[in-house]
Design a protein around this motif. Structure first.
Motif, PDB file in Angstrom:
ATOM      1  N   ASP A 205     -40.027  31.904  27.806  1.00 57.83           N
ATOM      2  CA  ASP A 205     -38.990  31.080  27.187  1.00 57.83           C
ATOM      3  C   ASP A 205     -39.242  30.913  25.691  1.00 57.83           C
ATOM      4  OD1 ASP A 205     -36.666  29.137  27.564  1.00 57.83           O
ATOM      5  OD2 ASP A 205     -38.172  27.860  26.602  1.00 57.83           O
ATOM      6  N   HIS A 313     -36.734  36.052  23.458  1.00 55.99           N
ATOM      7  CA  HIS A 313     -37.115  34.656  23.608  1.00 55.99           C
ATOM      8  C   HIS A 313     -37.268  34.026  22.236  1.00 55.99           C
ATOM      9  CE1 HIS A 313     -41.171  35.916  22.453  1.00 55.99           C
ATOM     10  NE2 HIS A 313     -41.083  36.848  23.383  1.00 55.99           N
ATOM     11  N   PRO A 361     -33.892  25.021  30.935  1.00 50.61           N
ATOM     12  CA  PRO A 361     -33.972  26.407  30.501  1.00 50.61           C
ATOM     13  C   PRO A 361     -32.804  26.840  29.633  1.00 50.61           C
ATOM     14  CG  PRO A 361     -34.523  26.192  32.825  1.00 50.61           C
ATOM     15  CD  PRO A 361     -34.015  24.873  32.377  1.00 50.61           C
TER      16      PRO A 361
END
Length: 690
Positions: A205, A313, A361
């Motif tokens: 992430d 990311h 997320p």
């Protein structure tokens, strides 16, 4: 005829004698006082007017009934019921109020547990209420109150539930920690980077990169210019860089775009003018591309849409004087997930702020940012822990000190002294107490921060070799047997790691491979199991057997399950006795490499399914059918173990824990051993109930 004078005097004498006799009758007797008064009050009689001029003595009334009973009675009647609730509350004592509130609390629990459709509700009501009351008392007192180890189910042998976080770090992993809500996993490695992964699917992430290069660095006693240092860093990164197929993308037929590879070669040759090795690599790469050109292949729009964006990311912004330049050895995450602490080879502690109250997320505001560096230690940082439910940060270092910081205020609190050698491990729970492992001083110290005191526990089992070292006389055969050449006792020379069970019990592991259970009530271990992870293979026939030491320990907070790691290729899970007298093995999880950190996380029940194994790309290879040493012990077991009681219906007992580990090719704080066949990765194993 008698004289009237004498008649009047005779009448006054009679009245005076009657009054004296009535007063004598009204006085209580001595026997009644000795017995505590009369057993029952005198009968109530109607009040009558007392007249001094009444000469009629035939009715026997002497007027004493006015004092013994009547409308003016001032005695308190305890059997009298209070009419209103306010008068009752005013009349009851504090003890009576506590009893009344306790009865109301029990009645409320009965109403919650009682179900009209359940035939056995009345039978199980008392047991459930007693269990809940006992758990509430244990939880508030800091004692062990989560019992789930007897219901844990071993993961399948094929490795389908042993999930890997792989593809980010370029060096050996040293630490891994998961957030309390079960959404994120942070990993650190010796390359100085920190990655945040999504626990749901195992994707990267955010990257927390290394800090920028300072203006001037010192190498071998000489100052190095910025350009030379940047060139050396570029050469090092190029040697460690993955192949072009991993960077630019590989097609389904295994070929690479020629134009992209050629452009990479030109860029690398343009950037590497100061290094001969890099120029030679660029020339060889360009010659290989010219001799074997790859046919260009354009991707359709549908293929581009279906291509996963796993490598796209976010990257946190780190300034030139921010972040870490060296290896990172430890991570700590606050209970609410808003503060991240990093520490390692450098002397300062990095504090990162996680954006957003509850980052998800899909939220871009959850990118971490560098906040500040906390200084004060004089050597490398070996351990970091946040106290549960607060922002108090406990830090341990190789300078033999423990420091306390208030992260919410970015301020220093105090320093604790006592260890004689470098501190290697640290653990903290909810209370203001901490436990540390002193390494080579072979002590475990229990710190009471509020009282500014400490308890010292001496590690290492007593043996014949220790008696010889301290002053004894043994033959050579006895010395060989004590050293372990023929299966003798093994000496613990260093305490490597510790883990707290509750506020009065903890575990320790050392270089002898033994795991010890300690209590504040005894200076010696309550129970010790030796050589839990086996012996290291001998290099020669006459070489002594060396046990694999314990590299990491993690206990479920206030629970009866804990995990231990070494480099034997497995993580072993253990079950603690309910009375905390001993522990026994449960099962093992396949984990290749050095287990540098462990965590047993119990996510909240509202989080749902935190891990979805079908979305992960990498898994641990299936384990062979041959049982390991720990499983053999578990199968043989201890025959005198009592059967586990039926599980209660508590909230925390209904959620299975998740095992998080950091697997590396090298030990956490050194490079004296290396397994080149192991690829570093984070390990996630969602456990289940049987």
């Amino acid at each position: 005829m008698p004289d009237s004078f004498f008649q009047k005097s005779r009448k006054r004498a009679a009245s005076s004698s009657s009054s004296s006799s009535s007063s004598k009758q009204s006085r209580p007797r001595r026997d009644d006082k000795a017995r505590g008064g009369p057993k029952r009050p005198p009968p109530q009689r109607s009040a009558r007017a007392y007249n001094d001029d009444d000469d009629d003595d035939d009715d026997g009334s002497d007027g004493s009934d006015f004092f013994e009973g009547g409308n003016d009675d001032t005695r308190h009647r305890y059997e009298h019921d209070v009419s209103s609730d306010e008068e009752r509350d005013a009349a009851e004592t504090p003890a009576e109020a506590r009893v009344r509130l306790a009865k109301a609390y029990i009645d409320g629990l009965k109403n919650d547990e009682l179900d009209a459709d359940d035939a056995d509700a009345a039978a199980s009501d008392a047991a459930n209420i007693a269990a809940r009351l006992q758990k509430d008392v244990s939880e508030h007192s800091g004692k062990q109150h989560i019992f789930i180890a007897s219901r844990l189910k071993p993961p399948p042998k094929d490795g389908s539930r042993s999930l890997l976080l792989r593809g980010g770090h370029r060096a050996s992993l040293t630490a891994a920690v998961a957030s309390g809500n079960g959404k994120w996993v942070y990993t650190a490695a010796k390359d100085g980077n920190v990655f945040r992964w999504r626990m749901e699917d195992g994707r990267i992430d955010v990257l927390l990169p290394r800090g920028g290069a300072p203006s001037k660095l010192v190498a071998n006693g000489k100052k190095v210019a910025d350009a030379e240092m940047q060139d050396s860093d570029a050469d090092e990164d190029e040697e460690k860089a993955p192949p072009a197929s991993a960077v630019n993308g590989t097609h389904s037929n295994g070929q690479v775009d020629g134009d992209e590879a050629a452009s990479d070669a030109e860029m690398s040759s343009a950037k590497s003018k100061s290094s001969g090795a890099s120029r030679r690599k660029a020339r060889r790469r360009g010659a290989a591309l010219q001799s074997h050109p790859a046919p260009p292949r354009s991707k359709s729009t549908s293929e581009q849409q279906q291509q996963p964006r796993s490598r796209l990311h976010a990257i946190a912004e780190v300034g030139q004087d921010e972040g870490h330049r060296g290896e990172i050895w430890s991570l700590a995450l606050s209970s609410d997930g808003k503060r991240l602490a990093t520490g390692g080879q450098e002397k300062h502690i990095g504090i990162w702020t996680i954006g957003g109250d509850d980052p998800s997320p899909s939220s871009s505001s959850s990118t971490p940012s560098w906040t500040r560096a906390l200084t004060g230690h004089k050597d490398s940082i070996s351990g970091l822990r946040f106290r549960h439910g607060s922002y108090e940060l406990y830090t341990s270092s190789l300078d033999r000190q423990i420091k306390l910081f208030a992260v919410d205020q970015l301020s220093y609190i105090e320093t604790l002294f006592g260890h004689q050698e470098s501190i290697l491990s640290l653990d903290v729970l909810r209370q203001q107490v901490a436990v540390t492992a002193g390494g080579r001083d072979r002590t475990v110290r229990w710190w009471k921060v509020r009282d500014e005191s400490q308890l010292v526990f001496r590690g290492g089992a007593r043996s014949k070799l220790r008696d010889l070292i301290e002053g004894g006389d043994l033959s050579e055969e006895q010395v060989k047997k004590a050293r372990g050449d023929r299966g003798g006792a093994v000496i613990e020379g260093s305490v490597e790691c510790v883990a707290m069970i509750d506020d009065s019990h903890f575990l320790s592991g050392g270089d002898s491979g033994a795991i010890s259970l300690w209590s504040l009530g005894k200076k010696k271990p309550i129970f010790t199991r030796a050589v839990t992870h086996g012996f290291q293979p001998a290099t020669s026939e006459h070489a002594p057997l060396t046990p694999r030491w314990i590299t990491s320990l993690a206990c479920l907070p206030y629970g009866d399950a804990f995990a231990s790691g070494s480099w034997d290729g497995s993580i072993r899970l253990w079950q603690l006795d309910r009375q905390l007298r001993n522990f026994k093995p449960l099962f093992s999880v396949n984990a290749p490499g050095f287990v540098n950190s462990l965590q047993l996380l119990q996510p909240p029940k509202s989080a749902g399914q935190c891990v979805k194994p079908e979305l992960y790309r990498f898994r641990v290879k299936g384990q062979k059918e041959k049982d390991s040493e720990g499983e053999k012990q578990a199968v043989s077991g201890d025959g005198d173990e009592e059967a586990a009681p039926a599980p209660s219906l508590g909230r925390k007992e209904s959620v299975p824990p998740i095992l998080i580990a950091a697997l590396g090719s090298e030990p956490r704080m050194g490079r004296w051993m290396k397994d080149k066949s192991v690829q570093s990765a984070g390990l996630i194993v969602p456990l289940t109930f049987a």
